[in-house]
Design a protein around this motif. Structure first.
Motif, PDB file in Angstrom:
ATOM      1  N   GLU B 219       0.834  -1.216   0.000  1.00 34.12           N
ATOM      2  CA  GLU B 219       0.000   0.000   0.000  1.00 34.12           C
ATOM      3  C   GLU B 219       0.861   1.255   0.000  1.00 34.12           C
ATOM      4  N   LEU B 220       1.919   1.235   0.797  1.00 27.39           N
ATOM      5  CA  LEU B 220       2.802   2.414   0.853  1.00 27.39           C
ATOM      6  C   LEU B 220       3.463   2.657  -0.511  1.00 27.39           C
ATOM      7  N   ILE B 221       3.818   1.572  -1.189  1.00 28.25           N
ATOM      8  CA  ILE B 221       4.452   1.699  -2.514  1.00 28.25           C
ATOM      9  C   ILE B 221       3.457   2.279  -3.522  1.00 28.25           C
ATOM     10  N   ILE B 222       2.225   1.775  -3.465  1.00 26.64           N
ATOM     11  CA  ILE B 222       1.183   2.255  -4.394  1.00 26.64           C
ATOM     12  C   ILE B 222       0.894   3.739  -4.148  1.00 26.64           C
ATOM     13  N   GLU B 223       0.804   4.115  -2.867  1.00 29.09           N
ATOM     14  CA  GLU B 223       0.549   5.530  -2.529  1.00 29.09           C
ATOM     15  C   GLU B 223       1.621   6.435  -3.125  1.00 29.09           C
ATOM     16  N   ARG B 224       2.889   6.062  -2.965  1.00 29.91           N
ATOM     17  CA  ARG B 224       3.984   6.886  -3.487  1.00 29.91           C
ATOM     18  C   ARG B 224       3.988   6.926  -5.011  1.00 29.91           C
ATOM     19  N   THR B 225       3.677   5.765  -5.627  1.00 27.12           N
ATOM     20  CA  THR B 225       3.644   5.711  -7.091  1.00 27.12           C
ATOM     21  C   THR B 225       2.645   6.725  -7.632  1.00 27.12           C
ATOM     22  N   GLU B 226       1.457   6.751  -7.003  1.00 22.10           N
ATOM     23  CA  GLU B 226       0.418   7.668  -7.482  1.00 22.10           C
ATOM     24  C   GLU B 226       0.765   9.118  -7.133  1.00 22.10           C
ATOM     25  N   ALA B 227       1.264   9.330  -5.941  1.00 15.89           N
ATOM     26  CA  ALA B 227       1.574  10.703  -5.511  1.00 15.89           C
ATOM     27  C   ALA B 227       2.645  11.328  -6.392  1.00 15.89           C
ATOM     28  N   LEU B 228       3.603  10.506  -6.844  1.00 15.61           N
ATOM     29  CA  LEU B 228       4.714  11.031  -7.643  1.00 15.61           C
ATOM     30  C   LEU B 228       4.463  10.915  -9.142  1.00 15.61           C
ATOM     31  N   GLY B 229       3.279  10.428  -9.515  1.00 13.75           N
ATOM     32  CA  GLY B 229       2.983  10.281 -10.952  1.00 13.75           C
ATOM     33  C   GLY B 229       3.911   9.281 -11.628  1.00 13.75           C
ATOM     34  N   MET B 230       4.284   8.243 -10.891  1.00 11.53           N
ATOM     35  CA  MET B 230       5.231   7.259 -11.440  1.00 11.53           C
ATOM     36  C   MET B 230       4.540   6.021 -12.019  1.00 11.53           C
ATOM     37  N   GLN B 231       3.272   6.147 -12.371  1.00 15.99           N
ATOM     38  CA  GLN B 231       2.536   5.020 -12.957  1.00 15.99           C
ATOM     39  C   GLN B 231       3.318   4.440 -14.142  1.00 15.99           C
ATOM     40  N   GLY B 232       3.465   3.131 -14.138  1.00 12.32           N
ATOM     41  CA  GLY B 232       4.178   2.466 -15.237  1.00 12.32           C
ATOM     42  C   GLY B 232       5.675   2.347 -15.003  1.00 12.32           C
ATOM     43  N   HIS B 233       6.168   2.945 -13.917  1.00 11.28           N
ATOM     44  CA  HIS B 233       7.611   2.943 -13.684  1.00 11.28           C
ATOM     45  C   HIS B 233       8.000   2.318 -12.345  1.00 11.28           C
ATOM     46  N   VAL B 234       7.065   1.574 -11.752  1.00 10.91           N
ATOM     47  CA  VAL B 234       7.347   0.944 -10.458  1.00 10.91           C
ATOM     48  C   VAL B 234       7.031  -0.547 -10.545  1.00 10.91           C
ATOM     49  N   THR B 235       7.943  -1.348 -10.039  1.00 16.68           N
ATOM     50  CA  THR B 235       7.769  -2.807 -10.039  1.00 16.68           C
ATOM     51  C   THR B 235       7.934  -3.347  -8.625  1.00 16.68           C
ATOM     52  N   VAL B 236       7.063  -4.279  -8.282  1.00 14.95           N
ATOM     53  CA  VAL B 236       7.260  -5.031  -7.038  1.00 14.95           C
ATOM     54  C   VAL B 236       7.663  -6.450  -7.415  1.00 14.95           C
ATOM     55  N   SER B 237       8.844  -6.852  -7.008  1.00 16.39           N
ATOM     56  CA  SER B 237       9.328  -8.205  -7.278  1.00 16.39           C
ATOM     57  C   SER B 237       8.949  -9.129  -6.122  1.00 16.39           C
ATOM     58  N   HIS B 238       8.643 -10.369  -6.456  1.00 19.18           N
ATOM     59  CA  HIS B 238       8.241 -11.422  -5.510  1.00 19.18           C
ATOM     60  C   HIS B 238       6.785 -11.244  -5.057  1.00 19.18           C
ATOM     61  N   ALA B 239       6.516 -10.159  -4.293  1.00 19.72           N
ATOM     62  CA  ALA B 239       5.141  -9.833  -3.906  1.00 19.72           C
ATOM     63  C   ALA B 239       4.406 -11.031  -3.316  1.00 19.72           C
ATOM     64  N   PHE B 240       5.074 -11.734  -2.404  1.00 16.09           N
ATOM     65  CA  PHE B 240       4.468 -12.929  -1.803  1.00 16.09           C
ATOM     66  C   PHE B 240       3.137 -12.611  -1.126  1.00 16.09           C
ATOM     67  N   CYS B 241       2.975 -11.360  -0.677  1.00 14.07           N
ATOM     68  CA  CYS B 241       1.736 -11.000   0.034  1.00 14.07           C
ATOM     69  C   CYS B 241       0.507 -11.182  -0.859  1.00 14.07           C
ATOM     70  N   LEU B 242       0.704 -11.152  -2.181  1.00 14.84           N
ATOM     71  CA  LEU B 242      -0.446 -11.375  -3.071  1.00 14.84           C
ATOM     72  C   LEU B 242      -0.889 -12.845  -3.067  1.00 14.84           C
ATOM     73  N   GLY B 243      -0.053 -13.711  -2.539  1.00 15.78           N
ATOM     74  CA  GLY B 243      -0.405 -15.126  -2.464  1.00 15.78           C
ATOM     75  C   GLY B 243      -1.112 -15.477  -1.172  1.00 15.78           C
ATOM     76  N   GLN B 244      -1.428 -14.474  -0.362  1.00 13.21           N
ATOM     77  CA  GLN B 244      -2.046 -14.741   0.941  1.00 13.21           C
ATOM     78  C   GLN B 244      -3.406 -15.401   0.787  1.00 13.21           C
ATOM     79  N   THR B 245      -3.804 -16.109   1.836  1.00 11.06           N
ATOM     80  CA  THR B 245      -5.038 -16.883   1.762  1.00 11.06           C
ATOM     81  C   THR B 245      -6.275 -15.999   1.763  1.00 11.06           C
ATOM     82  N   ASP B 246      -6.192 -14.803   2.318  1.00  9.85           N
ATOM     83  CA  ASP B 246      -7.360 -13.909   2.289  1.00  9.85           C
ATOM     84  C   ASP B 246      -7.482 -13.311   0.886  1.00  9.85           C
TER      85      ASP B 246
END
Lengths: 394, 394
Positions: B219-246
């Motif tokens: 969430e913090l990464i997404i907030e900064r991406t939008e605040a700085l207008g960096m859409q399309g220029h930010v990558t999250v590698s691994h992102a294991f949290c997206l594999g969570q059971t919820d």
């Protein structure tokens, strides 16, 4: 030629030495006068790889590419396969020979194959794989599990075919998801354990059921194993329920499996929860491994390489240390041998000379590299060299 | 020679045809008089494989076998590597050249490499990989991510080195577990997004944090991406949290990633929960893939083969159908290209002739077989043939 001096090999990646084989068995002392010699070039000698769970009767090896458009559920794959087997030319004798020869090339000296028994195809699969078993008996030991892939209680006539398959000479009674597929756990398990008792044969049950459902079926299996005194002769394949998030339940089941001498076979699939290999072995449960289906209507992957399977086991269990990778390989050798109840398996004096020469400085390197197998021996006879089986596939 | 008539190839496994390359770009119409000809033998032409996440500076390729006895925690692996790098002879220039050449042989035409920056080794890794990047520029495009592997907020002096690395010419600002490793998510993310703003460069953050913790960092990464207008220029590698059971939380994050144009890179590890590739792509998130570390002090596996990575993605996501395996491969081609913001990537007229000939009747078969690559082109130049790079590794 089953008397042999195997020079310059490193048993289990230890010191380099010469190994003597007399009449197909590992022997002490020097080789008899005039024995043939093979130079192992310093490669690692391990006992033959054990393919403890595959489906020789249904591979598409050597057939045109099968465009897979099958549904996501287990029953979709079962139905699709049963209904298209003939149309696709999946002839069990030929296909099992193709896969078994590939297995030999990759260093497997023993194969336990589940073979479909259903009211559509009857015993055609069994007869085909038996023909391959007999034809290749000097190259690889093949054991057949009569396997009610389409269900047994839900398809009247299947139990009778299972009986006939055992009478024909199948070595193991197979089972499948007593709840999830067969909808009658008591009926299913009473029937297959009944056959096991009648023919004096072990049992090997596919158990895909997860969480509490799989745990329930596993409890029923353990109860019957103990009640019938079948400790050491029952295997649960897949056992996804042991990968459940409730570690207390998984630990309790693990303890019960160890007490009842029930073995586990894993294929270490990446996509689903699986039994934790280290925990099972620590608890005293024998764990074997297999390729499962290879390039079939279920999926496009697999190549019968049990060194690759050791890598998959390592990746799935997050094994990175050398001792952990060695444990993964042991599942594909001694673990599978325990599951198959093999006698004379190993590198000790008097053991059968079923063995493989693998390339690497260490066992972990051999698993990581998976170079073509330098040499595969069955009963002291060379059955594959440099990744190629001495017999050509049909 | 970057003008070429590539005969008898099947773009994306379609109809067989000839493909013209003029001045390193795919062209329409017939080849110019006297253009060199290569016969593709009916193989499948795909755009170059994209290795979007690896660590060129730290592979042990070509060094003696490393006996891994490292502890189980992430920090154990980080510390062990930092403290033993020199002793083990992990010289970044040589090791990165070895791995990059292996990548080229396997068909990768683009590599994004994270390169360690820390107060122990300073910028040695960056300088070494930059030397390789420049030396191999006609064979493969290498992009460097300045990567604070040992932490940044917890190791004073690292942020300054990160700044120097960007000044030296790193293409991407890297980050690592703002909570789990760096213990100060605001400080960590403000620093790396600050560097990104200052140097006008994209960001790529290793995020191993799971469940609610990883979701918070994301969430913090997404907030900064939008605040700085960096859409399309930010990558999250691994992102294991997206594999969570919820799944509700994962779905919410996925939607937010799509909205903010944040990319995901996966290595599809078998042992941990991972982002679901299909769901991300359906939501409009660009998903690339990488080999991660290859035979390093972290683990013995990996071989830089992005076709093998496509198989791992398929296995992890339970992709069995042909269209699913094609999706897995697209992650290793167009998905990675989107992550790396490559221009002129593809097989269309005017696209750069960075491409690979792979063997198979279909794309799924090519992924399942993973035969040596028949031909690899970079800017229309042959850089590998039959699995061998035109340049020998040091």
């Amino acid at each position: 030629m089953t008397t042999l001096l195997l020079k310059n090999v490193r048993p289990m990646a230890g010191e380099i030495r010469d190994v003597t084989i007399v009449d197909g068995l590992f022997a002490d002392g020097p080789a008899p006068e005039g024995a043939a010699e093979i130079d192992g070039g310093g490669a690692i000698l391990i006992p033959g790889l054990v393919e403890a769970h595959t489906h020789l009767d249904k591979s598409l090896l050597g057939l045109p590419w099968y465009r897979n458009e099958v549904g996501a559920r287990l029953i979709d794959k079962i139905t699709n396969e049963r209904e298209n087997k003939e149309r696709l030319g999946i002839e069990p004798a030929r296909q099992s020979e193709r896969q078994a020869i590939q297995s030999v090339a990759k260093g497997s000296t023993h194969i336990r194959s589940h073979v479909d028994v259903d009211t559509h195809h009857g015993l055609k699969g069994i007869e085909g794989v038996m023909a391959t078993r007999d034809r290749l008996k000097d190259l690889v030991t093949i054991e057949l599990v009569a396997f009610p892939q389409s269900g047994m209680m839900i398809r009247p006539g299947t139990a009778e075919l299972m009986d006939q398959a055992m009478a024909l000479g199948c070595e193991v009674v197979g089972g499948l998801d007593p709840c999830g597929i067969d909808r009658d756990p008591k009926g299913h398990l009473d029937t297959i354990f009944g056959l096991a008792e009648r023919y004096g044969r072990p049992v090997d049950i596919h158990l895909h059921e997860r969480d509490a459902l799989g745990a329930f079926s596993m409890e029923l299996i353990i109860e019957r194993t103990e009640a019938l005194g079948m400790q050491g002769h029952v295997t649960v394949s897949h056992a996804f329920c042991l990968g459940q998030t409730d570690r207390t339940v998984a630990a309790g089941l693990t303890e019960a499996l160890a007490r009842a001498g029930v073995h586990i076979v894993t294929t270490a699939p990446a996509a689903v929860p699986v039994p934790a290999v280290r925990e099972l072995i620590s608890a005293g449960v024998a764990v074997g491994a297999g390729s499962d289906g290879i390039r079939d209507t279920w999926g496009p992957f697999g190549n019968a390489d049990m060194l690759e399977r050791a890598m998959f086991i390592a990746l799935k269990n997050n094994f990175r240390r050398d001792d952990e990778v060695e444990m993964a390989l042991s599942v594909c050798t001694t673990g599978g041998a325990a599951v198959m109840e093999l006698e004379g398996y190993g590198l000790g004096t008097g053991d059968k000379a079923d063995a493989v020469l693998i390339e690497g400085e260490t066992i972990a390197e051999a698993v990581a590299n998976r170079a073509p197998r330098r040499l595969v021996l069955k009963g002291g006879r060379v059955v594959a060299e440099n990744g190629v089986c001495v017999v050509e596939a049909p």
